[in-house]
Design a protein around this motif. Structure first.
Motif, PDB file in Angstrom:
ATOM      1  N   UNK A 146      25.781   8.329   7.418  1.00  0.00           N
ATOM      2  CA  UNK A 146      25.521   6.950   7.010  1.00  0.00           C
ATOM      3  C   UNK A 146      26.063   6.050   8.114  1.00  0.00           C
ATOM      4  N   UNK A 147      25.296   5.052   8.564  1.00  0.00           N
ATOM      5  CA  UNK A 147      25.771   4.181   9.646  1.00  0.00           C
ATOM      6  C   UNK A 147      27.136   3.569   9.339  1.00  0.00           C
ATOM      7  N   UNK A 148      27.972   3.503  10.355  1.00  0.00           N
ATOM      8  CA  UNK A 148      29.324   2.971  10.166  1.00  0.00           C
ATOM      9  C   UNK A 148      29.532   1.629  10.871  1.00  0.00           C
ATOM     10  N   UNK A 149      28.476   1.101  11.478  1.00  0.00           N
ATOM     11  CA  UNK A 149      28.610  -0.183  12.163  1.00  0.00           C
ATOM     12  C   UNK A 149      27.269  -0.912  12.173  1.00  0.00           C
ATOM     13  N   UNK A 150      27.307  -2.163  12.555  1.00  0.00           N
ATOM     14  CA  UNK A 150      26.083  -2.954  12.665  1.00  0.00           C
ATOM     15  C   UNK A 150      25.544  -3.418  11.325  1.00  0.00           C
ATOM     16  N   UNK A 151      24.346  -4.000  11.358  1.00  0.00           N
ATOM     17  CA  UNK A 151      23.733  -4.536  10.150  1.00  0.00           C
ATOM     18  C   UNK A 151      23.309  -3.444   9.177  1.00  0.00           C
ATOM     19  N   UNK A 152      23.211  -2.213   9.672  1.00  0.00           N
ATOM     20  CA  UNK A 152      22.833  -1.088   8.804  1.00  0.00           C
ATOM     21  C   UNK A 152      24.058  -0.346   8.263  1.00  0.00           C
ATOM     22  N   UNK A 153      25.244  -0.888   8.474  1.00  0.00           N
ATOM     23  CA  UNK A 153      26.465  -0.227   8.009  1.00  0.00           C
ATOM     24  C   UNK A 153      26.377   0.072   6.507  1.00  0.00           C
ATOM     25  N   UNK A 154      26.659   1.325   6.151  1.00  0.00           N
ATOM     26  CA  UNK A 154      26.669   1.797   4.765  1.00  0.00           C
ATOM     27  C   UNK A 154      25.288   1.752   4.100  1.00  0.00           C
ATOM     28  N   UNK A 155      24.237   1.544   4.891  1.00  0.00           N
ATOM     29  CA  UNK A 155      22.893   1.415   4.327  1.00  0.00           C
ATOM     30  C   UNK A 155      22.223   2.782   4.178  1.00  0.00           C
ATOM     31  N   UNK A 198      17.438   5.132   9.794  1.00  0.00           N
ATOM     32  CA  UNK A 198      17.839   3.873   9.194  1.00  0.00           C
ATOM     33  C   UNK A 198      18.427   2.895  10.209  1.00  0.00           C
ATOM     34  N   UNK A 199      19.062   3.406  11.267  1.00  0.00           N
ATOM     35  CA  UNK A 199      19.670   2.520  12.268  1.00  0.00           C
ATOM     36  C   UNK A 199      18.631   1.649  12.983  1.00  0.00           C
ATOM     37  N   UNK A 200      17.400   2.164  13.100  1.00  0.00           N
ATOM     38  CA  UNK A 200      16.350   1.419  13.804  1.00  0.00           C
ATOM     39  C   UNK A 200      15.077   1.291  12.974  1.00  0.00           C
ATOM     40  N   UNK A 201      15.181   1.547  11.721  1.00  0.00           N
ATOM     41  CA  UNK A 201      13.998   1.496  10.855  1.00  0.00           C
ATOM     42  C   UNK A 201      13.392   0.096  10.826  1.00  0.00           C
ATOM     43  N   UNK A 202      14.239  -0.915  10.853  1.00  0.00           N
ATOM     44  CA  UNK A 202      13.774  -2.296  10.838  1.00  0.00           C
ATOM     45  C   UNK A 202      14.032  -2.971  12.187  1.00  0.00           C
ATOM     46  N   UNK A 203      14.018  -2.164  13.223  1.00  0.00           N
ATOM     47  CA  UNK A 203      14.397  -2.646  14.541  1.00  0.00           C
ATOM     48  C   UNK A 203      15.868  -2.354  14.790  1.00  0.00           C
ATOM     49  N   UNK A 204      16.376  -2.724  15.943  1.00  0.00           N
ATOM     50  CA  UNK A 204      17.769  -2.441  16.274  1.00  0.00           C
ATOM     51  C   UNK A 204      18.698  -3.243  15.363  1.00  0.00           C
ATOM     52  N   UNK A 205      19.896  -2.689  15.107  1.00  0.00           N
ATOM     53  CA  UNK A 205      20.800  -3.331  14.142  1.00  0.00           C
ATOM     54  C   UNK A 205      22.256  -3.404  14.600  1.00  0.00           C
ATOM     55  N   UNK A 206      22.586  -2.750  15.709  1.00  0.00           N
ATOM     56  CA  UNK A 206      23.990  -2.687  16.133  1.00  0.00           C
ATOM     57  C   UNK A 206      24.214  -3.624  17.322  1.00  0.00           C
TER      58      UNK A 206
END
Length: 337
Positions: free
Chosen positions: A51-60, A114-122
């Motif tokens: 599960x992502x631990x940083x950025x806008x996708x954190x815990x997503x 998920x980290x790049x599913x909606x574009x970059x997030x970190x």
């Protein structure tokens, strides 16, 4: 959609299949061991987080991820298959060492990407690499492997070594002509032993209970949910707000985050100052418009409905994968003894 990690057709043994294809065609696969610099062939520190631990996708996470194979699970099955294939080949008097699984991890733990599913997030990564992947994910660990002889390919794959494709009459061979190599069924036996159906690779799949259609089913549902989500009014409005935000920062005409990725990815993989600036603004606008949370929320609702409509099939896939993993772990433990 092309920016979504395209692994719908990938299966746990894909690496083995690609390896055989490369060896059978007389080329050396670009998989190999960093023996000279002393680094481990498999470095789990570079494996993606579950599960992502940083950025806008954190815990997503998304609901369908519960039915997707994690990277760790994929590696477990692939390595167990490699061990079985090596043991199988040895039974025919053939010594073969296959590359270790897990040496070249992907940027995401599963097909959801998920980290790049909606574009970059970190943002922290964007400040350094723009739209490119971190260096550790762009490096390729190499593990040299000898080319297989014709009979070795037959025992391993259950078919003959692919013959170079023949150009149609009047067509010159070369770079302008390409096609799949022609194969024939393997010989009936070798060294007094019957060659297995599908060779040692096919046999290893049977031993592990690998069903190659399973990942396709889940990935197709995930692809459909993403497509549906992009038509939802909430997502349409959020993307429009993101686009307006980007306009305000001087990035005109970007209809959605995928267009920004198209523009920001460099030809040589080296981020420019312009691509870094675009990436940072991209993420800042996502944060300002709450795009990632909105989009993932809409898609989660869609996936919940998909799961309800396909519950029995998805449950069966999850249970079967659990059996595969358990069998693979037992196999690896046996091989280690």
């Amino acid at each position: 959609m092309k920016h979504i990690k395209q692994t719908a057709t990938a299966v746990a043994l894909a690496a083995s299949a690609l390896l055989i294809s490369a060896c059978s065609s007389g080329t050396t696969p670009d998989i190999a061991q960093n023996a000279a610099d002393g680094r481990p062939v498999v470095n789990k520190e570079n494996w993606p987080e579950k599960v992502p631990t940083s950025g806008l996708a954190k815990d997503l996470t998304l609901p369908l991820e519960a039915y997707m194979a994690s990277y760790e699970d994929q590696v477990t099955i692939e390595q167990a298959a490699n061990d079985l294939q090596q043991s199988c080949m040895k039974d025919y008097g053939i010594d073969l060492t296959l590359p270790k699984a897990g040496a070249n991890p992907p940027p995401s733990d599963n097909d959801a990407n998920i980290e790049r599913r909606y574009g970059i997030t970190d943002r922290a990564e964007a400040e350094k690499y723009g739209y490119e992947l971190p260096p550790e994910l762009r490096e390729h660990t190499k593990q040299p492997m000898r080319e297989l002889s014709g009979v070795e390919v037959e025992v391993l794959t259950g078919h003959t070594k692919p013959e170079p494709p023949k150009a149609p009459e009047g067509v010159r061979t070369g770079a302008a002509f390409s096609g799949p190599g022609r194969t024939m069924p393997a010989r009936a036996e070798y060294n007094g032993k019957k060659v297995k159906t599908g060779g040692c690779i096919g046999w290893s799949k049977e031993q592990l209970g690998v069903q190659e259609a399973d990942p396709v089913v889940v990935a197709q549902l995930a692809g459909d949910s993403l497509t549906q989500s992009m038509k939802d009014d909430k997502v349409v409005k959020a993307i429009a707000a993101w686009s307006s935000c980007m306009d305000g920062k001087g990035h005109k005409g970007l209809a959605d985050p995928y267009k920004a990725m198209d523009q920001g990815v460099t030809n040589d993989g080296v981020p420019s100052q312009e691509s870094i600036a675009l990436a940072v603004d991209d993420i800042d606008c996502k944060k300002q418009t709450d795009l990632v949370k909105t989009w993932s929320g809409v898609e989660s609702v869609i996936q919940d409905q998909q799961i309800a409509e396909n519950k029995s099939r998805l449950t069966a896939i999850k249970e079967q994968r659990g059996k595969q993993i358990a069998t693979a772990r037992k196999q690896m433990a046996a091989s280690a003894r």
